[in-house]
Design a protein around this motif. Structure first.
Motif, short mmCIF file in Angstrom:
data_model
loop_
_atom_site.label_atom_id
_atom_site.label_comp_id
_atom_site.label_asym_id
_atom_site.label_seq_id
_atom_site.Cartn_x
_atom_site.Cartn_y
_atom_site.Cartn_z
N GLN A 298 0.19 7.53 -6.32
CA GLN A 298 -0.45 8.46 -5.98
C GLN A 298 -0.11 9.78 -5.70
O GLN A 298 -0.61 10.89 -6.55
CB GLN A 298 -1.65 8.26 -4.88
CG GLN A 298 -2.99 9.20 -4.92
CD GLN A 298 -3.73 8.95 -6.17
OE1 GLN A 298 -4.36 8.05 -6.53
NE2 GLN A 298 -3.85 10.09 -7.14
N SER B 167 -9.41 6.94 -8.89
CA SER B 167 -7.92 7.23 -8.85
C SER B 167 -7.30 6.89 -10.43
O SER B 167 -8.08 5.80 -11.04
CB SER B 167 -7.38 6.36 -7.96
OG SER B 167 -5.88 6.43 -8.37
N HIS C 228 0.70 -1.09 0.00
CA HIS C 228 0.06 -0.03 0.07
C HIS C 228 1.02 1.12 -0.08
O HIS C 228 0.37 2.21 -0.25
CB HIS C 228 -1.00 0.11 1.22
CG HIS C 228 -0.32 0.13 2.61
ND1 HIS C 228 0.12 -1.01 3.13
CD2 HIS C 228 -0.28 1.27 3.42
CE1 HIS C 228 0.60 -0.35 4.31
NE2 HIS C 228 0.61 0.90 4.31
N VAL D 117 -5.24 -2.99 -4.07
CA VAL D 117 -5.24 -2.11 -4.86
C VAL D 117 -6.61 -1.45 -4.57
O VAL D 117 -6.79 0.03 -4.82
CB VAL D 117 -4.95 -2.40 -6.46
CG1 VAL D 117 -5.27 -1.23 -7.29
CG2 VAL D 117 -3.66 -2.77 -6.41
N THR E 260 -6.96 0.56 -1.40
CA THR E 260 -5.88 1.63 -0.96
C THR E 260 -6.28 2.69 -1.96
O THR E 260 -6.12 4.17 -1.44
CB THR E 260 -4.64 1.24 -1.23
OG1 THR E 260 -4.42 0.13 -0.50
CG2 THR E 260 -3.55 2.21 -1.03
N LEU E 261 -6.67 2.76 -2.95
CA LEU E 261 -6.81 3.94 -3.94
C LEU E 261 -8.28 4.54 -3.93
O LEU E 261 -9.29 3.55 -3.90
CB LEU E 261 -6.51 3.52 -5.17
CG LEU E 261 -4.94 2.93 -5.61
CD1 LEU E 261 -4.80 2.56 -7.01
CD2 LEU E 261 -3.98 4.28 -5.25
N VAL F 165 -4.55 5.48 -10.96
CA VAL F 165 -3.37 4.57 -10.70
C VAL F 165 -3.54 3.13 -10.96
O VAL F 165 -4.57 2.74 -10.60
CB VAL F 165 -2.93 4.97 -9.49
CG1 VAL F 165 -1.75 4.00 -8.99
CG2 VAL F 165 -2.30 6.35 -8.94
N LEU G 104 1.50 2.11 -3.80
CA LEU G 104 0.30 2.86 -4.24
C LEU G 104 0.30 4.01 -3.69
O LEU G 104 0.00 5.01 -4.44
CB LEU G 104 -0.82 1.98 -3.83
CG LEU G 104 -1.00 0.55 -4.55
CD1 LEU G 104 -1.95 -0.26 -3.70
CD2 LEU G 104 -1.34 0.68 -6.08
N GLY G 105 0.46 4.59 -2.48
CA GLY G 105 0.27 5.64 -1.91
C GLY G 105 1.42 6.67 -2.49
O GLY G 105 1.19 7.91 -2.85
#
Length: 353
Positions: free
Chosen positions: A280, A320, A273, A312, A315-316, A322, A276-277
């Motif tokens: 972003q 998003s 995560h 995914v 988290t998003l 992403v 992913l952050g």
């Protein structure tokens, strides 16, 4: 170079291109017609298999005696397959004008739209594909992107059709066969998985993210082919600074079809995560400080060894831009991907897709 010389060069190049296109179409129409006659003759035989082989053998002998090389039994068998695969392309009227009346006026029928847009060698490769939708997809893409035979073979061997289909909604899968790859939104550029077999890295060998990045840059042309349409390379390890802290985006591209930046980060381990952050945050930075007002929002892609779809999704944010895509250092198992695609279509709506 004078204007006269440049105009002459341009004219000759154009004339050669037109001539080559016309010769190619005549060749394909000839094979189509021979294939049709072979099929019609074979259908008259009582013992289909034996009589069919005899028809091709006798015709090959007659044509070879008349014209020399170029009409082997294998070539005529391919002509038969060509007709069977593409018989709906040519109307009865057009066929008679070309093969029976031998009228040059038939080519006026093709001024706006030619029935065959690739070379005979391309069609020999396409005819090995059993699935009609898949075959049509590769034909459209090969024509639109100007693929050589080698590129067509690579895209088929890398299961491009299945990977794109598995990355899309069910109703969009049908468009692949009728329109090819049409890029209209960020998700259209993501494949599941991304295939990097051209890097030559061993699957079980130890390598770092820097090794992977360097290999991609060294073979940038092939990487751009795998990424898809419209990509322009801008930078590697692109640095930007926030409050005196430096951050680095592994690879920065621009997609001229979507008119937006595409940021790619490479992860050789399982996606987290935090990854992913971070992506972003990169996307947010580019949207706020790099993109122009008339450009579209930035896309972020994480190429990772292993991803968790649930992670995914949670988290998003829902809107998003992403995306995460696993990468393979080897060509995927086509049969396994075909099985997954069939199961996915059945799970999302049945065989009517």
């Amino acid at each position: 170079m004078t204007v006269l010389c440049q105009n002459a060069i341009n004219l000759i190049q154009y004339a050669r291109k037109v001539a080559a296109k016309q010769v190619n179409l005549v060749q394909l129409m000839t094979y189509y017609s021979l294939g049709r006659w072979i099929v019609e003759e074979q259908q008259q035989g009582e013992n289909r298999a034996q009589y069919g082989k005899k028809v091709i053998k006798n015709l090959s002998a007659a044509l070879t005696e008349q014209f020399g090389r170029g009409f082997s039994a294998d070539t005529l068998e391919n002509a038969r397959k060509f007709y069977l695969n593409y018989q709906e392309r040519i109307s009865e009227t057009v066929f008679r004008k070309f093969a029976v009346e031998k009228s040059e006026a038939v080519f006026r029928e093709f001024e706006e739209s030619s029935p065959f847009v690739l070379s005979w060698s391309h069609y020999l490769q396409l005819m090995r594909i059993k699935n009609n939708d898949e075959r049509r997809f590769y034909e459209i893409e090969a024509a639109a992107s100007g693929w050589s035979i080698r590129v067509l073979q690579r895209q088929f061997n890398s299961s491009l059709y299945e990977r794109l289909a598995l990355s899309r909604e069910k109703d969009e899968v049908m468009r692949l066969a009728s329109e090819g790859l049409v890029i209209t939104k960020p998700a259209d550029i993501v494949k599941q998985p991304t295939v990097l077999e051209f890097l030559g890295l061993e699957e079980k060998a130890a390598y770092s993210e820097t090794d992977l990045e360097t290999a991609l840059i060294d073979k940038l042309q092939k990487f751009l082919l795998e990424l898809g349409k419209g990509y322009l390379f801008e930078a590697r390890q692109k640095r930007f600074t926030l409050n005196e802290d430096n951050y680095y985006v592994d690879l920065v591209f621009y997609n001229r079809l979507l008119r937006c930046y595409v940021l790619i980060d490479l992860k050789i381990d399982k996606l987290t995560h935090q990854d992913l952050g971070q992506m972003q945050m990169y996307v947010n930075y580019y949207d706020r400080y790099q993109k122009l007002p008339d450009e579209n929002p930035t896309i972020g892609i994480l190429l990772c060894k292993e991803k968790n779809d649930a992670l995914v999704e949670i988290t998003l944010p829902e809107n998003s831009n992403v995306y995460a895509s696993e990468y393979n250092l080897y060509l995927p198992d086509k049969k396994e991907l075909q099985k997954k695609l069939k199961q996915w279509i059945e799970e999302t709506g049945g065989e009517d897709a």
